[in-house]
Design a protein around this motif. Structure first.
Motif, short mmCIF file in Angstrom:
data_model
loop_
_atom_site.label_atom_id
_atom_site.label_comp_id
_atom_site.label_asym_id
_atom_site.label_seq_id
_atom_site.Cartn_x
_atom_site.Cartn_y
_atom_site.Cartn_z
N GLY A 36 32.81 40.99 38.81
CA GLY A 36 32.79 39.55 38.64
C GLY A 36 34.15 38.89 38.78
O GLY A 36 34.25 37.67 38.70
N ALA A 37 35.21 39.67 38.97
CA ALA A 37 36.55 39.09 39.11
C ALA A 37 36.74 38.57 40.52
O ALA A 37 36.12 39.05 41.47
N VAL A 38 37.61 37.58 40.68
CA VAL A 38 37.90 36.97 41.97
C VAL A 38 39.38 37.16 42.28
O VAL A 38 40.23 36.91 41.42
N THR A 39 39.70 37.58 43.49
CA THR A 39 41.07 37.86 43.88
C THR A 39 41.91 36.58 43.96
O THR A 39 41.45 35.56 44.43
N VAL A 40 43.16 36.67 43.53
CA VAL A 40 44.10 35.55 43.55
C VAL A 40 44.80 35.52 44.91
O VAL A 40 45.23 36.54 45.41
N ASP A 41 44.90 34.32 45.48
CA ASP A 41 45.71 34.11 46.67
C ASP A 41 46.93 33.30 46.23
O ASP A 41 46.89 32.07 46.16
N ALA A 42 48.02 33.99 45.90
CA ALA A 42 49.19 33.35 45.32
C ALA A 42 49.84 32.35 46.27
O ALA A 42 50.55 31.45 45.83
N TYR A 62 41.27 36.74 38.99
CA TYR A 62 40.82 35.87 37.90
C TYR A 62 39.68 36.58 37.17
O TYR A 62 38.87 37.26 37.79
N VAL A 63 39.62 36.42 35.85
CA VAL A 63 38.51 36.93 35.05
C VAL A 63 37.94 35.78 34.23
O VAL A 63 38.61 34.78 33.98
N ASP A 64 36.69 35.90 33.83
CA ASP A 64 36.07 34.87 33.00
C ASP A 64 36.80 34.77 31.66
O ASP A 64 37.10 35.78 31.03
N LEU A 65 37.10 33.54 31.25
CA LEU A 65 37.80 33.31 29.98
C LEU A 65 36.91 32.50 29.04
O LEU A 65 36.41 31.44 29.43
N ALA A 66 36.76 32.97 27.83
CA ALA A 66 35.98 32.25 26.83
C ALA A 66 36.90 31.24 26.13
O ALA A 66 38.08 31.50 25.91
#
Length: 118
Positions: A36-42, A62-66
């Motif tokens: 479920g993580a999405v790659t960062v394009d810096a 990126y990971v889901d943040l509560a």
């Protein structure tokens, strides 16, 4: 024997090489991502004038943040896709994070626009 122009070109090429090497050393290689993580394009991030890198850039994804809504206290999740949109497409500040749920954000916008009904 080199002319001044040639010496300057050599110096500038050497400086560029050092800058490129330093830039490559600052961003660590991405780590294995959880589901479920999405790659960062810096390269898509807005400039932020800081000496450090945000956590998601160091991680490489990126990971889901509560979070808890500041206004209503509801528990929400800021998804990885929403973070990617905020940081890379909308060019949001990289050290910001979600603090309000969708309903409270909409209500706040209406109130700030002077259209809120009371």
């Amino acid at each position: 024997m080199q002319s001044g122009k040639q010496k300057r070109a050599a110096i500038m090429a050497q400086r560029k090489l050092k800058r490129d090497q330093a830039a490559a050393a600052r961003i660590p290689p991405p780590q294995p991502r959880p589901k479920g993580a999405v790659t960062v394009d810096a390269t898509q991030l807005a400039p932020y004038n800081s000496y450090g890198w945000p956590d998601f850039v160091i991680r490489g994804y990126y990971v889901d943040l509560a979070f808890t809504c500041r206004d209503c206290g509801a528990h929400q999740v800021w998804t990885a896709e929403q973070q990617q949109w905020w940081y890379e497409t909308a060019k949001g500040y990289v050290y910001s994070s979600a603090v309000r749920c969708l309903g409270c954000r909409q209500q706040r916008r209406r109130a700030l626009a002077g259209l809120a009904r009371q």
